[in-house]
Design a protein around this motif. Structure first.
Motif, PDB file in Angstrom:
ATOM      1  N   LEU A  88       1.267  -1.020  -0.026  1.00  0.00           N
ATOM      2  CA  LEU A  88      -0.083  -0.356  -0.056  1.00  0.00           C
ATOM      3  C   LEU A  88       1.038   1.184   0.381  1.00  0.00           C
ATOM      4  O   LEU A  88       0.601   2.544  -0.834  1.00  0.00           O
ATOM      5  CB  LEU A  88      -0.774   0.198   1.040  1.00  0.00           C
ATOM      6  CG  LEU A  88      -2.008  -0.969   0.976  1.00  0.00           C
ATOM      7  CD1 LEU A  88      -2.683  -1.241   2.346  1.00  0.00           C
ATOM      8  CD2 LEU A  88      -3.189  -0.468  -0.087  1.00  0.00           C
ATOM      9  N   ALA A  89       1.830   1.340   0.698  1.00  0.00           N
ATOM     10  CA  ALA A  89       2.732   2.304   0.720  1.00  0.00           C
ATOM     11  C   ALA A  89       3.428   2.950  -0.650  1.00  0.00           C
ATOM     12  O   ALA A  89       3.476   4.159  -0.866  1.00  0.00           O
ATOM     13  CB  ALA A  89       4.328   1.797   2.276  1.00  0.00           C
ATOM     14  N   PHE A  90       3.752   1.835  -1.646  1.00  0.00           N
ATOM     15  CA  PHE A  90       4.071   1.775  -2.694  1.00  0.00           C
ATOM     16  C   PHE A  90       3.739   2.243  -3.671  1.00  0.00           C
ATOM     17  O   PHE A  90       3.518   2.921  -4.799  1.00  0.00           O
ATOM     18  CB  PHE A  90       5.357   0.990  -3.179  1.00  0.00           C
ATOM     19  CG  PHE A  90       6.516   0.390  -2.648  1.00  0.00           C
ATOM     20  CD1 PHE A  90       7.355   1.960  -2.541  1.00  0.00           C
ATOM     21  CD2 PHE A  90       6.407  -0.517  -1.252  1.00  0.00           C
ATOM     22  CE1 PHE A  90       9.003   1.386  -1.940  1.00  0.00           C
ATOM     23  CE2 PHE A  90       8.211  -0.084  -0.856  1.00  0.00           C
ATOM     24  CZ  PHE A  90       9.210   0.403  -1.410  1.00  0.00           C
ATOM     25  N   GLY A  91       2.119   1.288  -3.381  1.00  0.00           N
ATOM     26  CA  GLY A  91       1.197   1.922  -4.019  1.00  0.00           C
ATOM     27  C   GLY A  91       0.877   3.275  -4.381  1.00  0.00           C
ATOM     28  O   GLY A  91       0.709   3.983  -5.489  1.00  0.00           O
ATOM     29  N   HIS A  92       0.797   4.198  -2.836  1.00  0.00           N
ATOM     30  CA  HIS A  92       1.013   5.462  -2.531  1.00  0.00           C
ATOM     31  C   HIS A  92       1.466   6.332  -3.308  1.00  0.00           C
ATOM     32  O   HIS A  92       1.206   7.692  -3.740  1.00  0.00           O
ATOM     33  CB  HIS A  92       0.163   5.323  -1.221  1.00  0.00           C
ATOM     34  CG  HIS A  92      -0.633   6.951  -0.823  1.00  0.00           C
ATOM     35  ND1 HIS A  92      -0.610   7.165   0.568  1.00  0.00           N
ATOM     36  CD2 HIS A  92      -0.615   8.623  -1.881  1.00  0.00           C
ATOM     37  CE1 HIS A  92      -1.740   8.078   0.897  1.00  0.00           C
ATOM     38  NE2 HIS A  92      -1.673   8.746  -0.300  1.00  0.00           N
ATOM     39  N   ILE A  93       3.073   5.425  -3.073  1.00  0.00           N
ATOM     40  CA  ILE A  93       4.212   6.723  -3.818  1.00  0.00           C
ATOM     41  C   ILE A  93       3.057   6.781  -5.162  1.00  0.00           C
ATOM     42  O   ILE A  93       4.061   7.657  -5.418  1.00  0.00           O
ATOM     43  CB  ILE A  93       5.339   5.655  -3.335  1.00  0.00           C
ATOM     44  CG1 ILE A  93       5.337   6.214  -1.572  1.00  0.00           C
ATOM     45  CG2 ILE A  93       6.329   6.655  -3.619  1.00  0.00           C
ATOM     46  CD1 ILE A  93       6.910   5.541  -1.137  1.00  0.00           C
ATOM     47  N   TYR A  94       2.860   5.464  -6.367  1.00  0.00           N
ATOM     48  CA  TYR A  94       3.226   6.057  -7.358  1.00  0.00           C
ATOM     49  C   TYR A  94       1.537   6.655  -7.705  1.00  0.00           C
ATOM     50  O   TYR A  94       2.070   7.170  -9.029  1.00  0.00           O
ATOM     51  CB  TYR A  94       3.196   4.420  -7.280  1.00  0.00           C
ATOM     52  CG  TYR A  94       2.662   3.834  -9.536  1.00  0.00           C
ATOM     53  CD1 TYR A  94       3.745   4.530 -10.557  1.00  0.00           C
ATOM     54  CD2 TYR A  94       1.396   3.363  -9.901  1.00  0.00           C
ATOM     55  CE1 TYR A  94       3.429   4.169 -11.219  1.00  0.00           C
ATOM     56  CE2 TYR A  94       0.956   3.414 -10.443  1.00  0.00           C
ATOM     57  CZ  TYR A  94       1.449   3.799 -11.746  1.00  0.00           C
ATOM     58  OH  TYR A  94       1.626   3.853 -12.704  1.00  0.00           O
ATOM     59  N   LEU A  95       0.958   6.314  -7.092  1.00  0.00           N
ATOM     60  CA  LEU A  95      -0.207   7.216  -7.880  1.00  0.00           C
ATOM     61  C   LEU A  95       0.021   8.298  -7.973  1.00  0.00           C
ATOM     62  O   LEU A  95      -1.043   9.088  -9.175  1.00  0.00           O
ATOM     63  CB  LEU A  95      -1.581   6.296  -7.161  1.00  0.00           C
ATOM     64  CG  LEU A  95      -1.830   4.837  -7.054  1.00  0.00           C
ATOM     65  CD1 LEU A  95      -2.895   4.739  -6.425  1.00  0.00           C
ATOM     66  CD2 LEU A  95      -2.506   4.369  -8.995  1.00  0.00           C
ATOM     67  N   TRP A 103       9.009   3.530 -10.842  1.00  0.00           N
ATOM     68  CA  TRP A 103       9.797   2.792  -9.923  1.00  0.00           C
ATOM     69  C   TRP A 103       8.890   1.963  -8.510  1.00  0.00           C
ATOM     70  O   TRP A 103       9.466   1.087  -7.763  1.00  0.00           O
ATOM     71  CB  TRP A 103      11.249   3.253  -9.816  1.00  0.00           C
ATOM     72  CG  TRP A 103      10.883   4.517  -9.572  1.00  0.00           C
ATOM     73  CD1 TRP A 103      10.774   5.599  -8.765  1.00  0.00           C
ATOM     74  CD2 TRP A 103      10.788   4.961  -7.468  1.00  0.00           C
ATOM     75  NE1 TRP A 103      10.795   6.563  -8.018  1.00  0.00           N
ATOM     76  CE2 TRP A 103      10.677   5.966  -6.967  1.00  0.00           C
ATOM     77  CE3 TRP A 103      10.802   3.419  -6.307  1.00  0.00           C
ATOM     78  CZ2 TRP A 103       9.665   6.599  -5.818  1.00  0.00           C
ATOM     79  CZ3 TRP A 103       9.806   4.406  -5.214  1.00  0.00           C
ATOM     80  CH2 TRP A 103      10.307   5.082  -4.879  1.00  0.00           C
ATOM     81  N   ALA A 104       8.019   2.640  -7.958  1.00  0.00           N
ATOM     82  CA  ALA A 104       7.307   2.169  -7.421  1.00  0.00           C
ATOM     83  C   ALA A 104       6.693   0.671  -7.228  1.00  0.00           C
ATOM     84  O   ALA A 104       6.441   0.568  -6.221  1.00  0.00           O
ATOM     85  CB  ALA A 104       6.206   2.955  -6.316  1.00  0.00           C
ATOM     86  N   ILE A 105       6.070   0.619  -8.517  1.00  0.00           N
ATOM     87  CA  ILE A 105       5.798  -0.581  -9.347  1.00  0.00           C
ATOM     88  C   ILE A 105       6.096  -1.641  -8.825  1.00  0.00           C
ATOM     89  O   ILE A 105       5.333  -2.701  -8.333  1.00  0.00           O
ATOM     90  CB  ILE A 105       5.169  -0.640 -10.324  1.00  0.00           C
ATOM     91  CG1 ILE A 105       4.277   0.644 -11.274  1.00  0.00           C
ATOM     92  CG2 ILE A 105       4.679  -1.949 -10.960  1.00  0.00           C
ATOM     93  CD1 ILE A 105       4.173   0.712 -12.278  1.00  0.00           C
ATOM     94  N   LEU A 106       8.022  -1.461  -8.684  1.00  0.00           N
ATOM     95  CA  LEU A 106       8.716  -2.526  -9.058  1.00  0.00           C
ATOM     96  C   LEU A 106       8.440  -3.137  -7.273  1.00  0.00           C
ATOM     97  O   LEU A 106       7.783  -4.560  -7.021  1.00  0.00           O
ATOM     98  CB  LEU A 106      10.012  -2.753  -8.406  1.00  0.00           C
ATOM     99  CG  LEU A 106      10.370  -2.608 -10.072  1.00  0.00           C
ATOM    100  CD1 LEU A 106      11.365  -2.514 -10.843  1.00  0.00           C
ATOM    101  CD2 LEU A 106       9.376  -3.591 -11.352  1.00  0.00           C
ATOM    102  N   PRO A 107       8.996  -2.198  -5.985  1.00  0.00           N
ATOM    103  CA  PRO A 107       8.898  -3.182  -4.709  1.00  0.00           C
ATOM    104  C   PRO A 107       6.530  -3.093  -4.654  1.00  0.00           C
ATOM    105  O   PRO A 107       6.877  -3.982  -3.328  1.00  0.00           O
ATOM    106  CB  PRO A 107       9.523  -1.925  -4.152  1.00  0.00           C
ATOM    107  CG  PRO A 107       9.319  -0.883  -5.160  1.00  0.00           C
ATOM    108  CD  PRO A 107       9.518  -1.261  -6.258  1.00  0.00           C
ATOM    109  N   GLY A 108       6.389  -2.171  -4.389  1.00  0.00           N
ATOM    110  CA  GLY A 108       5.266  -2.314  -4.684  1.00  0.00           C
ATOM    111  C   GLY A 108       4.373  -3.704  -4.743  1.00  0.00           C
ATOM    112  O   GLY A 108       4.195  -4.762  -3.769  1.00  0.00           O
ATOM    113  N   GLY A 109       4.927  -3.995  -5.759  1.00  0.00           N
ATOM    114  CA  GLY A 109       4.003  -5.087  -6.522  1.00  0.00           C
ATOM    115  C   GLY A 109       5.138  -6.432  -5.651  1.00  0.00           C
ATOM    116  O   GLY A 109       4.136  -7.719  -5.300  1.00  0.00           O
TER     117      GLY A 109
END
Length: 186
Positions: A88-95, A103-109
């Motif tokens: 969720l953190a990386f998704g919130h960073i990406y959106l 790049w946040a797709i990779l660690p978030g995924g």
């Protein structure tokens, strides 16, 4: 965090068992308050996106602590909450800034795939299926990264995605080598 770890250690060793669930509730509340502080800091300045990482992690820890109080909840589901919080953190960073923070797709995924694999591990006992799910899930993240890029600058994502997909197929077929000659050849 260190103080919280000491409280959890004392609780797990039985030293605080006489106090019932209150140490966990207090620790969860502390995590929630700290998470709220990081969320407020991000709300004041959206350029400080790094605040989302501890905010969502602390939120996940608080929910993990509260979920552990419920009877009958499998420990794997409780552990998966930390990975889901990081996803969720990386998704919130990406959106909010998709072009700059692709790049946040990779660690978030990756965290989401780990949460799924850890979460289903009590019900899926085959290590081949868990490994196949892990590798195929990671491959799908790389393929998603490629598909979300409109200008196809992320063509390189097809390479690790393809390798991980092959590893996933290998892991899936590892226990079935004797069933058919094609799998034995594979």
């Amino acid at each position: 965090l260190i103080l919280g770890g000491v409280v959890l250690l004392l609780f797990n060793l039985g030293v605080l068992a006489a106090y019932g669930p209150w140490p966990l509730v207090i620790l969860a509340a502390g995590c929630g308050v700290a998470a709220a502080g990081f969320f407020i800091g991000f709300a004041r300045n959206h350029q400080e996106w790094w605040r989302l990482l501890p905010a969502w992690t602390l939120t996940a820890l608080a929910t993990m602590l509260l979920t552990s109080l419920a009877a009958g909840v499998d420990r794997a589901l409780i552990a998966a909450q930390v990975f889901a919080g990081l996803a969720l953190a990386f998704g919130h960073i990406y959106l909010p800034a998709r072009r700059e923070r692709w790049w946040a797709i990779l660690p978030g995924g990756f965290m989401l795939v780990l949460a799924a694999v850890v979460g289903v591990s009590p019900w899926v006992t085959s290590t081949q299926l868990l490994a196949a799910g892990l590798f195929v899930g990671l491959a799908l993240i790389f393929f998603l990264l490629y598909l979300l890029d409109e200008k196809r600058r992320q063509w390189w994502a097809l390479i690790p995605g393809s390798v991980l997909l092959v590893f996933g197929l290998l892991a899936f077929s590892a226990g079935r080598m004797d069933e058919t000659p094609l799998l034995r050849w594979w």
